[in-house]
Design a protein around this motif. Structure first.
Motif, PDB file in Angstrom:
ATOM      1  N   GLY A  41     -13.563  32.495 -27.235  1.00 20.89           N
ATOM      2  CA  GLY A  41     -12.844  33.076 -28.271  1.00 20.89           C
ATOM      3  C   GLY A  41     -13.074  32.190 -29.497  1.00 20.89           C
ATOM      4  O   GLY A  41     -12.434  32.338 -30.570  1.00 20.89           O
ATOM      5  N   GLY A  42     -13.725  31.108 -29.493  1.00 22.45           N
ATOM      6  CA  GLY A  42     -14.068  30.320 -30.528  1.00 22.45           C
ATOM      7  C   GLY A  42     -13.428  29.291 -30.813  1.00 22.45           C
ATOM      8  O   GLY A  42     -13.294  28.622 -32.109  1.00 22.45           O
ATOM      9  N   GLN A  43     -12.504  28.950 -30.150  1.00 26.04           N
ATOM     10  CA  GLN A  43     -11.431  27.499 -30.152  1.00 26.04           C
ATOM     11  C   GLN A  43     -12.124  26.257 -29.999  1.00 26.04           C
ATOM     12  O   GLN A  43     -12.947  26.392 -28.964  1.00 26.04           O
ATOM     13  N   ARG A  44     -11.953  25.461 -30.712  1.00 25.09           N
ATOM     14  CA  ARG A  44     -12.862  24.068 -30.377  1.00 25.09           C
ATOM     15  C   ARG A  44     -12.071  23.590 -29.306  1.00 25.09           C
ATOM     16  O   ARG A  44     -10.886  23.689 -29.056  1.00 25.09           O
ATOM     17  N   ARG A  45     -12.998  22.735 -28.444  1.00 25.53           N
ATOM     18  CA  ARG A  45     -12.380  22.319 -27.258  1.00 25.53           C
ATOM     19  C   ARG A  45     -12.997  20.474 -27.227  1.00 25.53           C
ATOM     20  O   ARG A  45     -14.137  20.416 -27.653  1.00 25.53           O
ATOM     21  N   TYR A  46     -12.113  19.536 -26.899  1.00 23.06           N
ATOM     22  CA  TYR A  46     -12.432  18.121 -27.135  1.00 23.06           C
ATOM     23  C   TYR A  46     -12.005  17.431 -25.816  1.00 23.06           C
ATOM     24  O   TYR A  46     -11.068  17.863 -25.125  1.00 23.06           O
ATOM     25  N   GLY A  47     -12.733  16.333 -25.623  1.00 25.21           N
ATOM     26  CA  GLY A  47     -12.549  15.708 -24.507  1.00 25.21           C
ATOM     27  C   GLY A  47     -11.964  14.274 -25.060  1.00 25.21           C
ATOM     28  O   GLY A  47     -11.861  13.954 -26.151  1.00 25.21           O
ATOM     29  N   GLU A  48     -11.863  13.312 -23.779  1.00 24.29           N
ATOM     30  CA  GLU A  48     -11.489  11.859 -24.281  1.00 24.29           C
ATOM     31  C   GLU A  48     -12.229  11.152 -25.325  1.00 24.29           C
ATOM     32  O   GLU A  48     -11.779  10.230 -26.173  1.00 24.29           O
ATOM     33  N   GLU A  49     -13.547  11.313 -25.127  1.00 27.75           N
ATOM     34  CA  GLU A  49     -14.682  10.617 -26.305  1.00 27.75           C
ATOM     35  C   GLU A  49     -14.145  10.962 -27.628  1.00 27.75           C
ATOM     36  O   GLU A  49     -14.171  10.237 -28.504  1.00 27.75           O
ATOM     37  N   ALA A  50     -13.833  12.183 -27.893  1.00 26.86           N
ATOM     38  CA  ALA A  50     -13.449  12.556 -29.360  1.00 26.86           C
ATOM     39  C   ALA A  50     -12.032  11.762 -29.815  1.00 26.86           C
ATOM     40  O   ALA A  50     -12.015  11.493 -30.893  1.00 26.86           O
ATOM     41  N   VAL A  51     -11.182  11.611 -28.857  1.00 27.52           N
ATOM     42  CA  VAL A  51      -9.870  10.894 -29.263  1.00 27.52           C
ATOM     43  C   VAL A  51     -10.460   9.416 -29.538  1.00 27.52           C
ATOM     44  O   VAL A  51      -9.892   8.908 -30.504  1.00 27.52           O
ATOM     45  N   ARG A  52     -11.126   9.056 -28.672  1.00 28.59           N
ATOM     46  CA  ARG A  52     -11.754   7.512 -29.013  1.00 28.59           C
ATOM     47  C   ARG A  52     -12.581   7.435 -30.209  1.00 28.59           C
ATOM     48  O   ARG A  52     -12.243   6.447 -31.079  1.00 28.59           O
ATOM     49  N   ARG A  53     -13.398   8.312 -30.515  1.00 28.48           N
ATOM     50  CA  ARG A  53     -14.036   8.361 -31.607  1.00 28.48           C
ATOM     51  C   ARG A  53     -13.125   8.604 -33.113  1.00 28.48           C
ATOM     52  O   ARG A  53     -13.318   7.943 -34.008  1.00 28.48           O
ATOM     53  N   LEU A  54     -12.350   9.484 -32.919  1.00 33.16           N
ATOM     54  CA  LEU A  54     -11.483  10.119 -33.934  1.00 33.16           C
ATOM     55  C   LEU A  54     -10.555   8.925 -34.194  1.00 33.16           C
ATOM     56  O   LEU A  54     -10.326   8.387 -35.443  1.00 33.16           O
ATOM     57  N   THR A  55      -9.927   7.988 -33.475  1.00 40.83           N
ATOM     58  CA  THR A  55      -9.124   6.961 -33.429  1.00 40.83           C
ATOM     59  C   THR A  55      -9.814   5.735 -34.301  1.00 40.83           C
ATOM     60  O   THR A  55      -9.012   5.172 -35.135  1.00 40.83           O
ATOM     61  N   PHE A  56     -11.140   5.632 -33.792  1.00 47.54           N
ATOM     62  CA  PHE A  56     -11.902   4.712 -34.385  1.00 47.54           C
ATOM     63  C   PHE A  56     -12.001   4.957 -35.895  1.00 47.54           C
ATOM     64  O   PHE A  56     -11.962   4.089 -36.820  1.00 47.54           O
ATOM     65  N   ILE A  57     -12.536   6.132 -36.226  1.00 46.30           N
ATOM     66  CA  ILE A  57     -12.600   6.576 -37.781  1.00 46.30           C
ATOM     67  C   ILE A  57     -11.197   6.333 -38.361  1.00 46.30           C
ATOM     68  O   ILE A  57     -11.387   5.872 -39.600  1.00 46.30           O
ATOM     69  N   ARG A  58     -10.418   6.896 -37.689  1.00 51.01           N
ATOM     70  CA  ARG A  58      -9.064   6.678 -38.484  1.00 51.01           C
ATOM     71  C   ARG A  58      -8.526   5.376 -39.019  1.00 51.01           C
ATOM     72  O   ARG A  58      -8.201   5.026 -40.175  1.00 51.01           O
TER      73      ARG A  58
END
Length: 140
Positions: A41-58
Motif C-alpha cells: 500500500g506504499g507505507q514506509r516500514r522501518y526496523g531497529e537500525e533506523a531507530v538507532r540511526r535516526l537517534t544518532f542524527i537527532r
C-alpha cells in the motif's frame, strides 16, 4: 546481529527517536536516513537500525553539528574498526565554533545590558536603546 524485519511505521519510528514524521522524511530526502522499504500500500516500514540511526542524527543535530558533519560522522560510525581521530577532529572543530559563538553572544549580552542600563524610561525620542540601534556600525 541481523536487522529484524522492518515492521515499524513512520510515526512509531519518529516517536521512538524523539522527532516528527516530517523530520524522518527530510532525513530520507537528503540521504542521511536510508529510504524505507514500502508495503504494497506504499507505507514506509522501518526496523531497529533506523531507530538507532535516526537517534544518532537527532542527537548530533541537537549538539549543533551541521548536516555535512552529521553525514561524515554517520559514515565513520558505519566503520567501527577505523581509528577515531577524524571523529575527534570534527568534534574539536565544532567545539571551536561553539566557543567562538559563545564569545560573540557574551559580547552581545554585555552590550544589551549596557543599553538597557542606560535607558532612562523616558520618551522614545530620547531612548538610548533606539539611539544605539540606529547608530552606524555593528557589534561584530
Amino acid at each position: 546481529m541481523p536487522e529484524t524485519r522492518p515492521d515499524m511505521g513512520i510515526g512509531e519510528l519518529a516517536r521512538q527517536a524523539g522527532c516528527k514524521p516530517e523530520t524522518v522524511r527530510y532525513y530520507e530526502r537528503i540521504g542521511l536516513l536510508q529510504a524505507a522499504s514500502r508495503t504494497e500500500g506504499g507505507q514506509r516500514r522501518y526496523g531497529e537500525e533506523a531507530v538507532r540511526r535516526l537517534t544518532f542524527i537527532r542527537h548530533a543535530r541537537d549538539f549543533g553539528f551541521s548536516v555535512p558533519a552529521v553525514r561524515e560522522l554517520l559514515a565513520m560510525s558505519d566503520r567501527p574498526d577505523m581509528p577515531c581521530q577524524e571523529v575527534d577532529a570534527i568534534a574539536r572543530h565544532h567545539l571551536e565554533k561553539v566557543e567562538s559563538r559563545l564569545q560573540r553572544l557574551s559580547a552581545l549580552r554585555d552590550e544589551l545590558r549596557r543599553m538597557v542600563d542606560q535607558c532612562a524610561g523616558g520618551k522614545v525620542e530620547n531612548c538610548r536603546i533606539i539611539e544605539a540601534l540606529s547608530a552606524p556600525g555593528r557589534l561584530d
